[in-house]
Design a protein around this motif. Structure first.
Motif, PDB file in Angstrom:
ATOM      1  N   THR A  19      -1.867  10.528   0.337  1.00  0.00           N
ATOM      2  CA  THR A  19      -3.274  10.228   0.105  1.00  0.00           C
ATOM      3  C   THR A  19      -4.135  10.633   1.297  1.00  0.00           C
ATOM      4  O   THR A  19      -5.232  11.173   1.143  1.00  0.00           O
ATOM      5  CB  THR A  19      -3.453   8.723  -0.166  1.00  0.00           C
ATOM      6  OG1 THR A  19      -2.642   8.349  -1.288  1.00  0.00           O
ATOM      7  CG2 THR A  19      -4.900   8.387  -0.481  1.00  0.00           C
ATOM      8  N   GLY A  62      -8.978  -0.193   0.806  1.00  0.00           N
ATOM      9  CA  GLY A  62      -9.204   1.100   0.175  1.00  0.00           C
ATOM     10  C   GLY A  62      -8.631   2.266   0.947  1.00  0.00           C
ATOM     11  O   GLY A  62      -8.126   2.117   2.065  1.00  0.00           O
ATOM     12  N   PRO A  63      -8.702   3.456   0.350  1.00  0.00           N
ATOM     13  CA  PRO A  63      -8.086   4.659   0.929  1.00  0.00           C
ATOM     14  C   PRO A  63      -8.575   5.005   2.330  1.00  0.00           C
ATOM     15  O   PRO A  63      -7.824   5.628   3.102  1.00  0.00           O
ATOM     16  CB  PRO A  63      -8.473   5.764  -0.067  1.00  0.00           C
ATOM     17  CG  PRO A  63      -8.672   5.033  -1.359  1.00  0.00           C
ATOM     18  CD  PRO A  63      -9.270   3.720  -0.980  1.00  0.00           C
ATOM     19  N   ASP A 115      -9.493  15.282  -4.778  1.00  0.00           N
ATOM     20  CA  ASP A 115      -9.302  14.211  -5.757  1.00  0.00           C
ATOM     21  C   ASP A 115      -7.813  14.043  -6.021  1.00  0.00           C
ATOM     22  O   ASP A 115      -7.153  14.939  -6.558  1.00  0.00           O
ATOM     23  CB  ASP A 115     -10.015  14.545  -7.074  1.00  0.00           C
ATOM     24  CG  ASP A 115     -11.524  14.494  -6.926  1.00  0.00           C
ATOM     25  OD1 ASP A 115     -11.989  13.709  -6.070  1.00  0.00           O
ATOM     26  OD2 ASP A 115     -12.213  15.239  -7.642  1.00  0.00           O
ATOM     27  N   VAL A 175      -3.541  10.376  -8.862  1.00  0.00           N
ATOM     28  CA  VAL A 175      -2.792   9.127  -9.063  1.00  0.00           C
ATOM     29  C   VAL A 175      -3.152   8.128  -7.978  1.00  0.00           C
ATOM     30  O   VAL A 175      -3.179   8.461  -6.794  1.00  0.00           O
ATOM     31  CB  VAL A 175      -1.273   9.396  -9.048  1.00  0.00           C
ATOM     32  CG1 VAL A 175      -0.511   8.084  -9.231  1.00  0.00           C
ATOM     33  CG2 VAL A 175      -0.890  10.389 -10.129  1.00  0.00           C
ATOM     34  N   ASP A 176      -3.432   6.898  -8.372  1.00  0.00           N
ATOM     35  CA  ASP A 176      -3.686   5.823  -7.411  1.00  0.00           C
ATOM     36  C   ASP A 176      -2.324   5.281  -6.954  1.00  0.00           C
ATOM     37  O   ASP A 176      -1.595   4.688  -7.742  1.00  0.00           O
ATOM     38  CB  ASP A 176      -4.516   4.729  -8.077  1.00  0.00           C
ATOM     39  CG  ASP A 176      -4.812   3.581  -7.120  1.00  0.00           C
ATOM     40  OD1 ASP A 176      -4.514   3.715  -5.918  1.00  0.00           O
ATOM     41  OD2 ASP A 176      -5.329   2.547  -7.584  1.00  0.00           O
ATOM     42  N   VAL A 177      -2.008   5.478  -5.675  1.00  0.00           N
ATOM     43  CA  VAL A 177      -0.680   5.097  -5.178  1.00  0.00           C
ATOM     44  C   VAL A 177      -0.610   3.627  -4.792  1.00  0.00           C
ATOM     45  O   VAL A 177       0.487   3.099  -4.555  1.00  0.00           O
ATOM     46  CB  VAL A 177      -0.277   5.957  -3.960  1.00  0.00           C
ATOM     47  CG1 VAL A 177      -0.262   7.433  -4.322  1.00  0.00           C
ATOM     48  CG2 VAL A 177      -1.210   5.705  -2.779  1.00  0.00           C
ATOM     49  N   SER A 178      -1.735   2.964  -4.701  1.00  0.00           N
ATOM     50  CA  SER A 178      -1.733   1.599  -4.163  1.00  0.00           C
ATOM     51  C   SER A 178      -0.868   0.618  -4.963  1.00  0.00           C
ATOM     52  O   SER A 178      -0.208  -0.237  -4.355  1.00  0.00           O
ATOM     53  CB  SER A 178      -3.162   1.067  -4.034  1.00  0.00           C
ATOM     54  OG  SER A 178      -3.828   1.062  -5.271  1.00  0.00           O
ATOM     55  N   ASP A 198      -5.854  -3.422   0.938  1.00  0.00           N
ATOM     56  CA  ASP A 198      -6.934  -3.895   0.069  1.00  0.00           C
ATOM     57  C   ASP A 198      -8.286  -3.290   0.424  1.00  0.00           C
ATOM     58  O   ASP A 198      -9.226  -3.366  -0.367  1.00  0.00           O
ATOM     59  CB  ASP A 198      -7.031  -5.423   0.149  1.00  0.00           C
ATOM     60  CG  ASP A 198      -5.815  -6.105  -0.468  1.00  0.00           C
ATOM     61  OD1 ASP A 198      -5.196  -5.496  -1.362  1.00  0.00           O
ATOM     62  OD2 ASP A 198      -5.485  -7.229  -0.037  1.00  0.00           O
ATOM     63  N   TYR A 248      -6.043   3.708   4.798  1.00  0.00           N
ATOM     64  CA  TYR A 248      -4.624   3.967   4.577  1.00  0.00           C
ATOM     65  C   TYR A 248      -3.912   4.442   5.837  1.00  0.00           C
ATOM     66  O   TYR A 248      -2.701   4.224   6.002  1.00  0.00           O
ATOM     67  CB  TYR A 248      -4.437   4.981   3.454  1.00  0.00           C
ATOM     68  CG  TYR A 248      -4.600   4.411   2.054  1.00  0.00           C
ATOM     69  CD1 TYR A 248      -4.936   3.072   1.863  1.00  0.00           C
ATOM     70  CD2 TYR A 248      -4.405   5.209   0.931  1.00  0.00           C
ATOM     71  CE1 TYR A 248      -5.087   2.550   0.593  1.00  0.00           C
ATOM     72  CE2 TYR A 248      -4.550   4.697  -0.349  1.00  0.00           C
ATOM     73  CZ  TYR A 248      -4.900   3.369  -0.513  1.00  0.00           C
ATOM     74  OH  TYR A 248      -5.051   2.849  -1.778  1.00  0.00           O
TER      75      TYR A 248
END
Length: 428
Positions: A170, A386-387, A177, A180-183, A384, A390
């Motif tokens: 990420t 957000g990206p 873009d 896939v949301d990896v969280s 939590d 990360y």
């Protein structure tokens, strides 16, 4: 690297003594003194020949080809007659070969770790197994030596590496873009590992107590029969008994094996206002040791209170049952009345506690696990945000991974190795 040798069995006369040789020259040296060598992993009787051509002893010779040996190197074992003269002569003979020397304490095990045969937790398990005095200690040490803790650590490490890799992807594509949301997967991985880490941390206290021994304190007023009870439990006169109040001035310790569990019984000074400075010091020590003990046996009257807080599992008994009209809930170290019941109760209480023991058995293990758990806690809280955060979460994950790697000896443990291996004997 030098070829090393040492006596692997205890010093002194014995029926058999094992001398172990490990290293690149092991087979060559053994061939010169015990020719011809038996096939690998086969045993054969061979004369041990000195440089003068004389026979030193007839020995059972066993060979192990590296890496399929304890150290991961070529290993030869000489099973000699356990004569002091024979062993001395063979060790002197081995020392004459070039690039060959007597092993340092724990060097065989250290080479096993360096060659990937054991991780550091297994090394500690081996040390604990050698020191084991009770059945519970033996079983616990064998579990660690078998590699179960190292396997769990490796599974945790793989999950954390997977989570860190997902976050790194990420970060690397922050300007694009990411479809896939990896969280969710990252949080699932971290939650699973964190829960298992916390469970293991909880079990470290009991596991360490099994390794070092549970402490059971006998407390009460002066002349309550504490020392007499200690002697009855120990089966010997470990403490001085007297009708004079204040006889016990310091904490007296007796180590026992109760149902396979290591237990140290503590006879403490009678709790009262100290009659002199020395007794006052003894009473202060009694209060501190009693508070820290795993279990307390109160020898008190029904309406009597002591300045020590009772815990739920603590045992409360009436003292000197031999002087009472009713034996109910009382004990006597003089006659032995109630002693066997007390032993059974101590075993039952500590036996239940031992069921909560984890695989981590040393304070070092607990600290490493706690560091890993702390890193995960921070990572999850940062996740939590957000990206944009990360990179911070990923760095905290790396701290956790390094803590786990230090636990099994992959990194940052060089300063520990000399201390750990110094406790091993020469032949181990």
């Amino acid at each position: 690297m030098d070829t090393i040798f040492a006596q692997a069995t205890a010093q002194g006369r014995a029926g058999v003594c094992v001398v172990r040789i490990s290293g690149i020259m092991a087979f060559e040296i053994a061939e010169k003194i015990a020719s011809p060598l038996p096939e690998v992993r086969h045993a054969a009787v061979r004369p041990i020949i000195g440089h003068d051509g004389g026979v030193i002893d007839n020995a059972l010779v066993v060979t192990f080809k590296g890496p399929s040996s304890f150290t991961g190197e070529d290993v030869v074992e000489l099973h000699l007659h356990g004569s002091i003269a024979v062993v001395r002569a063979v060790l002197a003979l081995l020392s004459t070969f070039p690039d060959t020397r007597l092993a340092e304490p724990g060097e065989f095990t250290r080479r096993a770790m360096e060659n990937g045969k054991l991780d550091l937790t297994q090394v500690e398990g081996l040390g604990d197994l050698i020191e084991a005095e009770t059945e519970a200690q033996r079983k616990q040490a064998l579990r660690v030596l078998s590699g179960h803790l190292g396997q769990r650590v490796e599974a945790w490490r793989e999950k954390l590496i997977r989570a860190a890799a997902l976050l790194e992807v990420t970060i690397d594509f922050a300007d694009e873009d990411v479809p896939v949301d990896v969280s969710p997967e990252v949080r699932s991985l971290l939650t699973d590992v964190n829960q298992e880490l916390l469970e293991e941390i909880v079990g470290t206290h009991t596991a360490e107590r099994i390794r070092t021994g549970f402490e059971v304190a006998i407390i009460g007023r002066p002349n309550a029969g504490k020392s007499t009870l200690l002697n009855a439990l120990a089966g010997r006169d470990a403490a001085i008994t007297s009708a004079v109040a204040g006889t016990t001035r310091d904490v007296i310790e007796v180590r026992m094996d109760l149902g396979g569990l290591p237990v140290t019984l503590l006879d403490t000074a009678g709790l009262r206002e100290g009659a002199d400075e020395v007794e006052a010091i003894g009473i202060d020590r009694a209060l501190r040791r009693s508070a820290d003990a795993d279990l307390r046996i109160f020898l008190v009257e029904a309406d009597e209170d002591l300045p020590v807080a009772a815990m739920p599992d603590d045992i409360r008994l009436l003292p000197k049952a031999d002087l009472r009209s009713s034996p109910e809930n009382s004990i006597s170290g003089v006659t032995g009345q109630g002693v066997s019941e007390l032993v059974a109760k101590i075993q039952a209480i500590l036996g239940v506690r031992s069921l909560t023991a984890g695989l981590a058995t040393h304070e070092r293990h607990r600290i490493a696990l706690q560091k890993a758990a702390d890193g995960l806690s921070v990572s999850m809280s940062v996740l939590d945000r957000g990206p944009d955060q990360y990179d911070i979460a990923s760095e905290e994950l790396r701290h956790s991974i390094r803590a786990l790697e230090a636990l099994v000896g992959r990194i940052d443990v060089e300063n520990l190795l000399d201390v750990i291996f110094s406790s091993f004997c020469l032949g181990k």
